[in-house]
Design a protein around this motif. Structure first.
Motif, PDB file in Angstrom:
ATOM      1  N   GLY A   1       0.818  -1.213   0.000  1.00 23.40           N
ATOM      2  CA  GLY A   1       0.000   0.000   0.000  1.00 23.40           C
ATOM      3  C   GLY A   1       0.845   1.254   0.000  1.00 23.40           C
ATOM      4  N   GLY A   2       1.915   1.255   0.780  1.00 20.02           N
ATOM      5  CA  GLY A   2       2.811   2.405   0.809  1.00 20.02           C
ATOM      6  C   GLY A   2       3.494   2.631  -0.521  1.00 20.02           C
TER       7      GLY A   2
ATOM      8  N   PRO B   1       5.963  -1.513  15.448  1.00 19.78           N
ATOM      9  CA  PRO B   1       5.934  -2.358  14.248  1.00 19.78           C
ATOM     10  C   PRO B   1       4.892  -1.937  13.224  1.00 19.78           C
ATOM     11  CG  PRO B   1       6.210  -3.713  16.202  1.00 19.78           C
ATOM     12  CD  PRO B   1       5.957  -2.308  16.686  1.00 19.78           C
ATOM     13  N   ILE B   2       3.698  -1.541  13.677  1.00 22.82           N
ATOM     14  CA  ILE B   2       2.650  -1.171  12.735  1.00 22.82           C
ATOM     15  C   ILE B   2       3.013   0.117  11.998  1.00 22.82           C
ATOM     16  CG2 ILE B   2       1.316   0.091  14.486  1.00 22.82           C
ATOM     17  CD1 ILE B   2      -0.043  -1.942  11.490  1.00 22.82           C
TER      18      ILE B   2
ATOM     19  N   MET C   1       4.883   2.526   6.929  1.00 24.45           N
ATOM     20  CA  MET C   1       5.831   3.478   6.356  1.00 24.45           C
ATOM     21  C   MET C   1       6.803   2.807   5.393  1.00 24.45           C
ATOM     22  SD  MET C   1       8.409   5.998   8.452  1.00 24.45           S
ATOM     23  CE  MET C   1       9.524   7.094   7.573  1.00 24.45           C
ATOM     24  N   SER C   2       6.942   1.487   5.478  1.00 19.90           N
ATOM     25  CA  SER C   2       8.014   0.791   4.772  1.00 19.90           C
ATOM     26  C   SER C   2       7.961   0.962   3.259  1.00 19.90           C
ATOM     27  CB  SER C   2       8.000  -0.701   5.123  1.00 19.90           C
ATOM     28  OG  SER C   2       6.771  -1.302   4.756  1.00 19.90           O
ATOM     29  N   GLY C   3       6.772   0.880   2.660  1.00 15.28           N
ATOM     30  CA  GLY C   3       6.668   1.029   1.220  1.00 15.28           C
ATOM     31  C   GLY C   3       7.078   2.418   0.770  1.00 15.28           C
TER      32      GLY C   3
ATOM     33  N   PHE D   1       5.758  11.401   5.363  1.00 15.57           N
ATOM     34  CA  PHE D   1       4.893  10.397   5.991  1.00 15.57           C
ATOM     35  C   PHE D   1       4.509  10.935   7.360  1.00 15.57           C
ATOM     36  CE2 PHE D   1       3.789   6.724   8.502  1.00 15.57           C
ATOM     37  CZ  PHE D   1       3.113   5.904   7.611  1.00 15.57           C
ATOM     38  N   VAL D   2       3.216  10.907   7.673  1.00 14.74           N
ATOM     39  CA  VAL D   2       2.727  11.542   8.898  1.00 14.74           C
ATOM     40  C   VAL D   2       1.898  10.571   9.727  1.00 14.74           C
ATOM     41  CG1 VAL D   2       1.210  13.323   9.828  1.00 14.74           C
ATOM     42  CG2 VAL D   2       2.744  13.867   7.930  1.00 14.74           C
TER      43      VAL D   2
END
Length: 337
Positions: free
Chosen positions: A169-170, A195-196, A201-203, A187-188
């Motif tokens: 999704g990211g 972890p969540i 944020m990872s993508g 990213f906010v």
């Protein structure tokens, strides 16, 4: 008339927790022999009578499912809980739903209470805690348990985990904004190092780093209030930011308000994308672009997987992630979209 003794009276007399008494009553072999003897002695001395008709619900065709949610005030989790509960009801199971409000102590208390009342299984969207004591108690009780949407216990061989593909999704959100010409993307939302937060944020992080573009993040517990505050701060102090991906739709909806107050046109001066695609995303102005996780379908599938485990003995995969899609609307495409 003398008050009928309760399980709490037995626990106090034996100097143990009520969950330990419950385990003894359920003939769990995880309780030490000496402790078991003390509990049985207290039961005899007090004249406590175990309600085995209620306990007999476990494993029965119309048992109880414990559904524990970290934040039912959030429409994302509410939609999941409602969908799962409806699927359990369609299959003849009653659901006991509890909101932990992100409090580990309440989560532990709720788990103990549901074990005492003989739930057949747990579906838990957990709050974060420093240890896994609550899940250890579930393990000792031998109750099938799924972690959903969040994972706090790494023992997925004991507690399978199911969620959405947040990384994908990211990636979709970030590439969409880059294709529209944005470069200073932030990213906010989300608590740092959770972890969540890292998942969602990872993508974004992967795409920005691969393009050699700066990564900018603002962390805080996600809420409308924070979204409004950070939007006003970005407008005042970080005007070069031309797009934002939010941890959740609640943050994004708050940012719509904050940007409006600051005279910033969302969809024109800054592009905005949320995460979850709750119903309000399509009703706001401008309409909010969002990563759709189809939480309603996910809740149904999670319930189906748990029922297959309880009824047929078909255990879910250790880890399973469901697909997402990007729904584009005015907040990223422009007000004329």
């Amino acid at each position: 008339m003398k008050k009928r003794p309760t399980i709490l009276d037995v626990a106090k007399q034996a100097r143990v927790s009520k969950s330990t008494v419950s385990l003894v009553l359920q003939n769990s072999q995880s309780v030490k022999a000496a402790t078991r003897d003390e509990v049985n002695k207290a039961i005899q001395e007090l004249g406590y009578v175990y309600n085995r008709s209620a306990a007999g619900l476990r494993g029965a065709p119309s048992g109880l499912i414990g559904l524990i949610i970290n934040d039912l005030r959030n429409p994302f989790f509410t939609e999941f809980a409602a969908s799962a509960q409806m699927e359990f009801a369609r299959k003849g199971y009653s659901t006991v739903i509890a909101n932990t409000d992100e409090d580990p102590e309440i989560q532990a208390q709720v788990i103990d209470s549901m074990i005492e009342h003989g739930v057949s299984a747990f579906v838990i969207s957990p709050t974060y805690e420093e240890d896994s004591c609550a899940f250890d108690r579930i393990q000792r009780a031998g109750i099938p348990t799924m972690q959903v949407l969040r994972q706090i216990d790494l023992r997925t061989d004991l507690f399978p985990f199911a969620s959405h593909d947040y990384t994908a999704g990211g990636v979709l959100a970030t590439e969409h904004l880059l294709n529209l010409g944005s470069e200073r993307i932030a990213f906010v939302g989300g608590i740092k190092d959770r972890p969540i937060t890292m998942e969602r944020m990872s993508g974004y992080y992967q795409v920005m780093v691969s393009r050699g573009l700066p990564v900018t993040a603002f962390y805080e517990r996600p809420s409308r209030t924070y979204g409004r505050e950070i939007a006003r701060r970005i407008a005042a102090d970080h005007s070069r930011i031309d797009a934002v991906i939010c941890f959740s739709d609640l943050v994004a909806l708050g940012m719509l308000s904050g940007f409006a107050e600051a005279g910033v046109r969302v969809g024109e001066d800054v592009r905005l994308i949320g995460f979850d695609d709750i119903e309000e995303s399509s009703l706001s102005f401008p309409r909010l672009s969002s990563v759709r996780c189809d939480t309603q379908a996910f809740g149904t599938k999670a319930a189906e997987a748990m029922l297959s485990w309880v009824v047929e003995g078909k255990r879910p995969p250790d880890t399973q992630r469901f697909g997402v899609e990007l729904i584009t609307r005015q907040s990223s495409l422009g007000l004329n979209a």
